[in-house]
Design a protein around this motif. Sequence first.
Motif, short mmCIF file in Angstrom:
data_model
loop_
_atom_site.label_atom_id
_atom_site.label_comp_id
_atom_site.label_asym_id
_atom_site.label_seq_id
_atom_site.Cartn_x
_atom_site.Cartn_y
_atom_site.Cartn_z
N GLU A 92 -20.59 -93.61 -6.02
CA GLU A 92 -20.02 -93.19 -7.30
C GLU A 92 -19.28 -91.86 -7.18
O GLU A 92 -18.53 -91.48 -8.09
CB GLU A 92 -21.13 -93.06 -8.35
N LEU A 93 -19.49 -91.14 -6.10
CA LEU A 93 -18.86 -89.83 -5.94
C LEU A 93 -17.39 -89.98 -5.57
O LEU A 93 -16.99 -90.98 -4.96
CB LEU A 93 -19.56 -89.05 -4.81
N PRO A 94 -16.56 -89.00 -5.90
CA PRO A 94 -15.22 -88.96 -5.32
C PRO A 94 -15.33 -88.94 -3.80
O PRO A 94 -16.31 -88.43 -3.24
CB PRO A 94 -14.65 -87.64 -5.85
N VAL A 95 -14.34 -89.49 -3.12
CA VAL A 95 -14.43 -89.62 -1.66
C VAL A 95 -14.64 -88.26 -1.00
O VAL A 95 -15.47 -88.12 -0.09
CB VAL A 95 -13.16 -90.31 -1.10
N GLU A 96 -13.92 -87.25 -1.44
CA GLU A 96 -14.06 -85.94 -0.80
C GLU A 96 -15.47 -85.39 -0.99
O GLU A 96 -16.04 -84.80 -0.06
CB GLU A 96 -13.03 -84.95 -1.36
N ALA A 97 -16.04 -85.60 -2.16
CA ALA A 97 -17.41 -85.12 -2.41
C ALA A 97 -18.41 -85.86 -1.51
O ALA A 97 -19.37 -85.26 -1.01
CB ALA A 97 -17.78 -85.32 -3.87
N ALA A 98 -18.20 -87.16 -1.30
CA ALA A 98 -19.08 -87.91 -0.41
C ALA A 98 -18.96 -87.41 1.03
O ALA A 98 -19.96 -87.25 1.73
CB ALA A 98 -18.76 -89.40 -0.49
N LEU A 99 -17.73 -87.15 1.46
CA LEU A 99 -17.53 -86.63 2.81
C LEU A 99 -18.21 -85.27 2.97
O LEU A 99 -18.80 -84.98 4.02
CB LEU A 99 -16.04 -86.49 3.11
N THR A 104 -22.25 -81.71 5.22
CA THR A 104 -23.21 -80.62 5.06
C THR A 104 -24.61 -81.06 5.50
O THR A 104 -25.34 -80.29 6.13
CB THR A 104 -23.26 -80.12 3.60
N SER A 105 -24.99 -82.30 5.20
CA SER A 105 -26.29 -82.80 5.65
C SER A 105 -26.37 -82.76 7.17
O SER A 105 -27.38 -82.35 7.75
CB SER A 105 -26.52 -84.23 5.15
N ARG A 201 -17.12 -74.41 5.75
CA ARG A 201 -16.48 -75.12 6.86
C ARG A 201 -16.38 -76.61 6.54
O ARG A 201 -15.34 -77.24 6.76
CB ARG A 201 -17.25 -74.91 8.15
N VAL A 202 -17.48 -77.19 6.05
CA VAL A 202 -17.48 -78.63 5.77
C VAL A 202 -16.46 -78.95 4.68
O VAL A 202 -15.76 -79.97 4.77
CB VAL A 202 -18.89 -79.10 5.37
N GLU A 203 -16.36 -78.12 3.68
CA GLU A 203 -15.37 -78.37 2.62
C GLU A 203 -13.95 -78.39 3.18
O GLU A 203 -13.13 -79.24 2.81
CB GLU A 203 -15.50 -77.31 1.52
N ARG A 204 -13.64 -77.48 4.09
CA ARG A 204 -12.32 -77.46 4.72
C ARG A 204 -12.10 -78.70 5.57
O ARG A 204 -11.03 -79.31 5.55
CB ARG A 204 -12.15 -76.20 5.56
N CYS A 205 -13.12 -79.09 6.32
CA CYS A 205 -13.01 -80.29 7.16
C CYS A 205 -12.77 -81.53 6.31
O CYS A 205 -11.92 -82.37 6.65
CB CYS A 205 -14.28 -80.47 8.00
#
Length: 218
Positions: A92-99, A104-105, A201-205
Motif C-alpha cells: 500500500e506504500l508509495p514505491v519510494e517509501a517501500a524502497l 533502512t531495514s 543515505r537510504v533516502e538518496r539511494c
Amino acid sequence: MSSLPPRHPTARHSPTTQRGLKRREALLDAAQRLFLERGFSQVSVNDIVAEAGGSLSTLYRHFGNKEGLFQAMVERRSHHVYATLTGDDIDELPVEAALIRFGTSLLHKAMDDEALGIYREVVAESPRQPELARRFFDAGPGRMRRVVTDYLDRRIADGRLPHGDTAELAGMYLGMVLGEWHLIQLLQLEAPPSARAIDDRVERCAALFLSGLLARQP
C-alpha cells in the motif's frame, strides 16, 4: 562435493514444548557468543553445549551439526527484518517509501557489530567451507534479494514500474544501499555512521534508483 560433515540423522526437528524452545534458544545464544568471540573454526559443538548446558543429542536433534546451528543463528537474526519487509501494508506504500523501508531495514541491521562479526566469520571460512557460505547467503543476503525481487515483480504487474529483470534490479538497489559503507565497517576503518546518516543515505539511494528506473519507461 560438500566439505561439511554429515548431518545427524534426526537433524533439525522443531521443538514442540516451551522447554524445548528454551533449550534451542540457549544453544543459539551460546553459539553466537562463541562464534563472535573465537571464530567459527575455533568453536566445537562440545564448546557450545558446555556454554549453553544440555546435551549433544539436543544440539544434533535441533540443528544437525555446527553448520546447521550457524545457519539457524543467521535465520533467527534475520527474522524480524523480513517480518518488517513483508508486512501487510508494504504494497500500500508509495514505491519510494517501500524502497526506503527495505533499505533502512537492511542497512541498520547490516551495520551492527554482531552482523558485521558474523559476516567476517563467513568470509574467513568460505574457502574451506563453501557450503557454509551458501547457507549464509541463502538465509541472509539472498533472502533479502528475493523479498525485493518479489516486491518489484508485483509493482510491474500492477503497472507502477516498467518491465525489467527484477532480480538484477533488486541486486542493484541493495548494492547501492550497502555500497562502500559496509566494506568500511567490515574493515573497521572508520567509526560507524549515525542512525540519521544511514536514513539519509537510504533516502538518496531510493530516489536515485527510482528516478533511473522510471526514466526507462516508454
